[in-house]
Scaffold this active site. Structure first.
Site, PDB file in Angstrom:
ATOM      1  N   GLY A   1       0.832  -1.189   0.000  1.00  0.00           N
ATOM      2  CA  GLY A   1       0.000   0.000   0.000  1.00  0.00           C
ATOM      3  C   GLY A   1       0.874   1.248   0.000  1.00  0.00           C
ATOM      4  CB  CYS A   2       0.222   4.668  -1.216  1.00  0.00           C
ATOM      5  SG  CYS A   2      -1.466   4.864  -0.594  1.00  0.00           S
ATOM      6  CE1 TYR A   3      -1.627   8.266   3.636  1.00  0.00           C
ATOM      7  CE2 TYR A   3      -3.422   6.738   3.264  1.00  0.00           C
ATOM      8  CZ  TYR A   3      -2.961   8.027   3.339  1.00  0.00           C
ATOM      9  OH  TYR A   3      -3.809   9.076   3.121  1.00  0.00           O
TER      10      TYR A   3
ATOM     11  CB  THR B   1       5.411   2.394   0.327  1.00  0.00           C
ATOM     12  OG1 THR B   1       4.885   1.215  -0.302  1.00  0.00           O
ATOM     13  CG2 THR B   1       6.742   2.755  -0.305  1.00  0.00           C
ATOM     14  CB  SER B   2       5.156   6.795   3.101  1.00  0.00           C
ATOM     15  OG  SER B   2       4.089   6.763   4.028  1.00  0.00           O
TER      16      SER B   2
END
Lengths: 347, 347, 347, 347
Positions: free
Chosen positions: B150-152, B154-155
């Site tokens: 997921g994008c979050y 990853t960050s």
């Protein structure tokens, strides 16, 4: 009754916002606007949205003359510049509301260490009152020198005051993650406010080093009666107006979200400008755009034992000029919402 | 060598981004794009920025046929829809990279409890590999079924991995405050993505309840070797692309900022896509727009004993389609940065 | 073959965009970047999106030295500053592509009357070639001094060339209504590019007085073989990149929209960077963001006898740095789309 | 005196804007808000910016009941839906202000051919009055059925009325190039209002085919006394509020800019809401945001013999709800600026 009002530093964003708000004030007559950059220019030329609404010409600041013709003077200057104005106010016996930081700190050393300038009006600090009406109204009523709060502190203190007052959180666990629109940086040119550098962009800045940190800590410490430090991180939002603060703290009790929300409703029950939102609704900055409201929502992260309180204000209004007018209403014994009530612009 | 590639669900934003990125890939031939909403329409009509660059027509998904003509299949569908595709991939012996959540969790019960759907391919979960190359590259190399992060997560994971690996923080003190652009919500219509509701606005959403929370926790727990919970708060930024995560944790040691920065540089020294920024520079989302980079900056709040790590990614690239291509490069034994290197669009 | 390239004025937006584009150019080696404001600073510090991609340090411009080490020099300076550079180029026998206005006008008096500076390289004007490949390619091939077109003229000329070439419109009836993103104003600080003044705002500026007017007129006059004047109105869009020009002219024939569209397709049939959109599709600036394309759409207002042609470009690419690289490719006898082909970033 | 007011279709943007404006109206009591989508929901829940300001619950429209309790009814519905409401108004003898297009055209055939629906209240058309006070005030005073103008026509007609009244332009030469914020498209979901499709983007739409064209032509024709056609091109700005129209016409006389500006000042000298800007100042949409003003600036392009008139309005206020309240004030014999005067929100 007509209150004669002047604005020192009228051509910045908080100055022009004062003009906008005071236009609707039935008891106020604006008598002078001062400027450094636009001397001799009509205010409606510096800010054409005021065309037909302001007939004053911006003038150089002649303090003695300004106080002579005014009952209340607003100072909307960078920090370090309000001290001589305050001395003049003291001499004249008139009232002064400073939108800058010069009189926000009880301890001049805190001011000097964070703001890197010498404080030249230490004698007046004991008389200055911190102008956050929701936590300090009684003192404001009697004040002649009001230190209008910073924008971030307004959003952070209103988020935390009920929890600290009731001692419901671990005071060492507070994290304030704030996001502000660009107007907070003012009208002065800088690469950090250059359109192409901000638009479609987002960043944190002054992390663990922003000057609003000790202001937040001073007021929270006063509320809870012990020395508090917080981690405070400001961010720059690609919008013009608005601050949203997401505040984290570890609950020392097992209080649930609805119970806490009820506590907030009770704490702020007489505060017209604070709106505690219902369960399931969290603040959005646009809901308060152009208004003097502080919207508050909260939830509890039961898995980690933290409460998350979210506040939204318009940094130019409740975070600056609106709150300044609210303070003026209080010290002039007028209804507190005069010129300030009304829904914002949405969408 | 030419890799034949298909995209299931090509007409959403992550699908069209795959087409954009793969256009530059010298070893890839796109052979099929599937859609539900635009069957029979040329891709360059659905997305006119692809005019002259895509000559495929969007078709209904015929899984058997798709796998028959493809070496690698990307799935860019909402969660719950990749399971039958994975079964087809298993039958065909081809490779599948799923950009959704269906294969991210080792424990299907975690998936089912957060996503509220039954998992219908539990048999394949043991073979699925979590596709965050910077923490899981060796396993990805051997995988046929990659669960793209997921994008979050990853960050957040890239922000915390070095600290947890070195056991430098109190694992109970983690707060992840993330801000995402609107493209993360996809092209499907909703009031929450309606222009006038988002523009000049900012809000938190799904506070303490977002589905990316257990994904963050699963991977961090694996890294540190103990069960971790985090407080995670997503916010919606009025920008199209970009995620900035501000991550807070209490330092268990007295490490200073430069020391920690050095640790990050060492940890990520072979990672082309991670850029550890120098002292005094903190990430901005626009610096990574259109790229597969994750920029990292950090500071220490000595007054409170917390480290603040900030990461920036492009949610559509490193947070989705770029990372998916990075995973494809790995499983196809190609240079990992093929089609992915290059500076972003600034300003 | 490696072409050694330098950029004079590399730290503005068109300079950094040249660096971004040239990173992908297989035949180019960047050898020097000059600056006035950031002497001694690494380019990747001035523009952190270039971190890992640029290893050059910005230096003061030493023209003799620059030309000594370069095959091609780009000049990305404000008007009036390219003249000495051109003289140096002439002496050195190297090639120069000027992104400013100094060499765009055949008649120095037109330049002097609109730009209010003396032209100090009149001797070189006969050798300068106007670098709009789609109308002037043959001359560019032989040039050593290329005057890269202005952003607005690129969008206006490509809109009108086919109609004028075929003499299909009343040449006295042309109105060019253009809208540009803020990056066109560069990185220099000004109130007009201050975030809060531009955001959520829209205005026209320099109406009937913009310096791009005579440039548009000179090239259109050359195409049609008679002196043409146009009404040109630029506007400032609250976006970073993009120009959309809406061009009005009265049809002298009774041509229909599809007939005209066919004319455009024929006229631009060998032009990779011009995309004539199909019936029913009109250009949007975001479809060309980050690309060297000029998208064109048109319709006929049968009720009033006017044709309305709409073009979209990225002002920083086709309107500046991309077109400059296109010109470099032409004068270096490379495939014209080298480093320039590829879809843009959408959304 | 208290005027009882209801809003049919209160939950769209023009409906909620009426609530915002009427909150400040000292003579108005809002008695009913109707909706199709939010029946039974408090208005302050549909629009949380109205929290503390609206205590009404949205209800299904029961026309007979609505007119029974109201003196004035606003209709904020899509076109085609105001006809039965008007019949009910006629029966009840109450006043109706329709913000849609149903009663704007004298000739029902024009309406039917552009709007593609049958007109079902042709009998009422002779009684309907076009509600643009600056050109039609006397008739509005006597009206019971007011057709509130479209947003684009308001901006175009106010730009052209003085020139046409004085017969100073070639009536065949008019081009209206308009740019509107996204709120003009309403709150209904569509890909064209989806954040990522609009943000950082700009396009023309409905070129030479927008339904506001015949409305502009009808009123201009009436002013000048001959049949006029115009070329009208709307564009979509990536902002929430604001319309800027750039209007071109060939001057039939040799009038200069200051002479024309003087003509406009004279023409609008009693119009509080029209602000003719001084020489050198051209309108910006943000200067009128949240206000009922129409700002006008103009210049003459002496080289081509054209006048360029630029107007700016807030499409939701002067282009819709503010003008509707202005009309209500007129038909109720109240000061026309009641609830409408005051500067807008800047920045």
């Amino acid at each position: 009754m007509t209150i004669k009002v002047s604005i020192i530093g009228a051509t910045g964003y908080t100055g022009s916002e004062l003009v906008r708000i005071l236009y609707r004030h039935p008891e106020v007559e604006l008598v002078a606007l001062t400027t450094r950059s636009y001397i001799g220019m009509p205010m409606s030329e510096v800010y054409p949205h005021l065309f037909k609404y302001s007939h004053l010409t911006c003038e150089e600041a002649d303090l003695a003359k300004i106080f002579d013709v005014s009952d209340v003077v607003f100072v909307a200057l960078p920090h370090g510049h309000a001290m001589p104005v305050a001395h003049e106010a003291a001499r004249s016996g008139k009232k002064l509301i400073d939108l800058g930081a010069d009189f926000r700190f009880t301890d001049f050393q805190v001011y000097e260490s964070w703001y890197k300038v010498e404080h030249k009006a230490k004698d007046l600090l004991p008389q200055a009152v911190y102008g956050l009406p929701e936590v300090n109204r009684e003192k404001i009523k009697e004040a002649w020198l009001v230190a209008n709060p910073g924008c971030y502190p307004t959003s952070a203190i209103l988020a935390l005051a009920p929890l600290l007052k009731q001692k419901l959180i671990d005071t060492g666990s507070i994290v304030v993650d704030s996001k502000s629109g660009v107007s907070g940086a003012g009208r002065g040119l800088s690469l950090g406010s250059h359109y192409c550098e901000v638009n479609e962009n987002f960043k944190a800045y002054n992390v663990a080093a922003h000057r609003h940190t000790p202001e937040i800590e001073q007021i929270l410490s006063r509320i809870v009666g012990e020395q508090i430090t917080v981690t405070f991180t400001p961010h720059l939002l690609p919008v013009t107006r608005g601050i949203l603060s997401t505040v984290y703290a570890r609950l020392s009790s097992g209080a649930g979200a609805e119970q806490l929300r009820q506590l907030y409703r009770e704490y702020y029950k007489d505060e017209f400008f604070v709106r505690v939102l219902p369960d399931g609704t969290l603040p959005q900055t646009k809901w308060v755009a152009g208004t003097n409201h502080c919207d508050i929502g909260l939830t509890v992260d039961a898995r980690t034992g933290r409460v998350i309180v979210i506040t939204a204000i318009d940094n130019v209004v409740k975070g600056a000029s609106g709150q300044a007018v609210q303070n003026m209403n209080i010290i002039c014994n007028l209804p507190e919402d005069t010129a300030l009530a009304g829904p914002g612009l949405y969408p």
